[in-house]
Structures are given as structure tokens and as C-alpha cells.
Scaffold this motif. Structure first.
Motif, PDB file in Angstrom:
ATOM      1  N   GLU A  58      -6.764   0.460  22.772  1.00 26.30           N
ATOM      2  CA  GLU A  58      -6.216   1.810  22.179  1.00 26.30           C
ATOM      3  C   GLU A  58      -6.635   2.903  22.826  1.00 26.30           C
ATOM      4  OE1 GLU A  58      -4.823   1.827  18.409  1.00 26.30           O
ATOM      5  OE2 GLU A  58      -3.519   0.418  18.971  1.00 26.30           O
ATOM      6  N   ALA A  59      -8.453   3.049  22.838  1.00 30.73           N
ATOM      7  CA  ALA A  59      -9.161   3.210  22.687  1.00 30.73           C
ATOM      8  C   ALA A  59      -9.667   3.539  24.057  1.00 30.73           C
ATOM      9  CB  ALA A  59     -10.658   3.393  21.886  1.00 30.73           C
ATOM     10  N   GLY A  87      -7.164   7.604  30.259  1.00 27.91           N
ATOM     11  CA  GLY A  87      -5.706   9.029  30.719  1.00 27.91           C
ATOM     12  C   GLY A  87      -5.122   8.684  31.448  1.00 27.91           C
ATOM     13  N   ASP A  88      -5.081  10.208  31.903  1.00 30.11           N
ATOM     14  CA  ASP A  88      -3.848   9.659  33.754  1.00 30.11           C
ATOM     15  C   ASP A  88      -4.587   8.560  34.854  1.00 30.11           C
ATOM     16  OD1 ASP A  88      -1.696  11.082  31.900  1.00 30.11           O
ATOM     17  OD2 ASP A  88      -2.535  13.208  32.897  1.00 30.11           O
ATOM     18  N   GLN A 123      -7.526   2.815  26.841  1.00 25.82           N
ATOM     19  CA  GLN A 123      -5.777   3.331  26.913  1.00 25.82           C
ATOM     20  C   GLN A 123      -6.053   5.271  27.340  1.00 25.82           C
ATOM     21  OE1 GLN A 123      -2.237   2.813  25.224  1.00 25.82           O
ATOM     22  NE2 GLN A 123      -1.313   3.473  27.451  1.00 25.82           N
ATOM     23  N   ARG A 124      -6.622   6.137  25.626  1.00 23.08           N
ATOM     24  CA  ARG A 124      -6.594   7.009  25.714  1.00 23.08           C
ATOM     25  C   ARG A 124      -8.137   7.729  26.928  1.00 23.08           C
ATOM     26  NH1 ARG A 124      -6.318   5.188  20.599  1.00 23.08           N
ATOM     27  NH2 ARG A 124      -9.389   5.661  19.749  1.00 23.08           N
ATOM     28  N   ALA A 125      -8.899   6.233  26.757  1.00 23.90           N
ATOM     29  CA  ALA A 125      -9.877   7.054  27.645  1.00 23.90           C
ATOM     30  C   ALA A 125     -10.224   6.893  28.746  1.00 23.90           C
ATOM     31  CB  ALA A 125     -11.704   5.975  27.553  1.00 23.90           C
TER      32      ALA A 125
END
Length: 254
Positions: A97-98, A104-105, A100-102
Motif C-alpha cells: 500500500e505504501a 501516486g498517478d 501505491q501511495r508513493a
């Protein structure tokens, strides 16, 4: 998808090296980066992770859980917008999940769980994948020879499934290693090895129910039994890690 997809492999150790070699054999153009390992034949070596990712449709991050975010930060600057970033590292869902957050788009992340030992199957090793990049990962890797199970769910779901399975398989392996070490010290290794093999051979669909039901029904008696087993290992000079963990679980069930 191109008939000859360009795939970046970050990490060319045992798993990554097998995948890279097999991808080349399957017709993909493979760019690899690993500062400690020489690229296999047919793989285009890159000087940096970003260079390996340049022009790729898919990135396979095959490093370690500790290096997952570093690999992303180093590789992402070379990626085209919306690239599929496949996180293959065996890591807790929170790590996936980290990532994925890092990302971003800038990238579409696929949480990939490798569901069997990579050698000797290589690219034929079954994988489960979840997250927004799951379908695109399967569309690229499936035709190249990878059995891919797409899970309908977020990043972290594939990792959760793999680690739940690992608790059993790796825990069973640890119990076998500990028991055989003790049997060796007691000069009974051959007998115990045959006994364990017989039990595994006889296992069937009802075995799990017997294990769980029996543990709950006989928890008090088995707590004392595993305490005695731990004391036996102490006397043999073998660390009783699994035996004491089993005792503690049985005590909780009681």
C-alpha cells in the motif's frame, strides 16, 4: 499490447534472474538493473533503475520488502506515465500500500504474490495479482507463459493471501526442521523422518479439521505435552522455538 513487450526487471537475484531469462526466451525485450548481479544473457543491462524502466510497458520489482520503496523512487523517474509497476516482493500488505501511495498517478500498481518457489518453474511459477494494475499485468504476463490469477480487490489482497498461506507452510517447515534437529541429537532422525513422511502421505481433506478440532478439544493436555517436549529439546541442546510457541497457542486455546 506489442508482440514484443518491453519489460524492466529490477533485481536480478534468484527470482528476478529466472524471470528475466525466461522473458527473453518468450520473446520479450528485457531491460535489467541490479547493482550487485550481472544481467543474464539476452537481458539489456542498465546503469540505473530509471534507465531500465525507460520505454517499458511493465516493471517487475523483484528486490526485497526493505528495498521496495527505494526501487520505486529510483525507477519511477524513467517510467512513462501510467506504467504498470508490479510489486513482486514478499512484503506485508502495508508495504504494498505504501508503494501505491508513493507511486501516486505516475504508475498503476499491481500487487503480485509469487505462489510457489521460482526454481525450477521460472516464468511458469503461478502468481496471484490484485490492485488497479492487475488486469494489465495479466494481459502482458499471461501470453508469455505465466499462470496469473487476477483477484478482484485492492493492492494488499494478493500479499495477504500469500502470507496467510506462508504462516502454515513455513510454520510446518520450521516444525519439521526443529523436530528433526532434536531427533538427530537423540539418534532417532531416521525413525522420525519416516514417521513425518507417513503422516504427510496419509493427509487428506479431513486432516485440517482433525488438527483444529483436536487442538481445541485437548488443549489442556497438549499444553503439558508441548511443555514436556520443550524440556526435552532443552536437554538435547536444541532451541525449542516451535515447541514453546505451540505450547503457548494451546494454553490460549485452553
Amino acid at each position: 499490447m506489442s508482440a514484443t513487450p518491453v519489460i524492466a526487471v529490477l533485481g536480478l537475484g534468484e527470482a528476478g534472474g529466472h524471470f528475466a531469462r525466461d522473458l527473453v526466451t518468450s520473446g520479450a525485450t528485457v531491460r535489467g538493473y541490479d547493482p550487485r548481479v550481472v544481467a543474464p544473457p539476452g537481458v539489456h543491462p542498465a546503469d540505473t533503475a530509471a534507465q531500465a524502466c525507460h520505454g517499458a510497458a511493465l516493471v517487475l520489482s523483484v528486490n526485497s520488502a526493505a528495498a521496495a520503496l527505494d526501487a520505486l523512487s529510483q525507477g519511477l523517474p524513467g517510467c512513462a506515465p501510467g506504467i504498470v509497476w508490479a510489486e513482486l516482493n514478499t512484503a506485508a500488505p502495508a508495504v504494498k500500500e505504501a508503494v501505491q501511495r508513493a507511486a501516486g498517478d505516475a504508475a498503476v500498481v499491481a500487487d503480485v504474490a509469487i505462489m510457489a518457489p521460482v526454481p525450477p518453474r521460472g516464468l511458469g511459477t503461478p502468481m496471484s495479482v490484485s490492485g488497479p494494475g492487475a488486469d494489465r499485468f495479466a494481459a502482458i504476463m499471461g501470453p508469455l507463459g505465466t499462470p496469473v490469477e487476477v483477484l478482484e480487490g485492492p493492492v494488499g489482497l494478493a500479499a495477504t493471501r500469500k502470507l496467510l498461506r506462508s504462516i502454515f507452510y513455513k510454520g510446518m517447515a520450521a516444525a519439521a526442521v526443529e523436530a528433526l534437529a532434536a531427533a538427530r541429537a537423540a539418534d532417532l532422525e531416521e525413525w522420525l523422518s519416516g514417521n513425518i513422511a507417513d503422516e504427510l502421505t496419509r493427509a487428506d481433506a479431513a486432516t485440517l479439521d482433525r488438527l483444529v478440532t483436536g487442538s481445541r478439544r485437548h488443549a489442556v493436555r497438549r499444553t503439558h505435552e508441548m511443555q514436556a517436549a520443550a524440556e526435552l529439546l532443552d536437554g538435547l541442546g536444541v532451541p525449542a522455538r516451535v515447541a514453546r510457541a505451540s505450547r503457548d497457542w494451546l494454553r490460549d486455546l485452553a
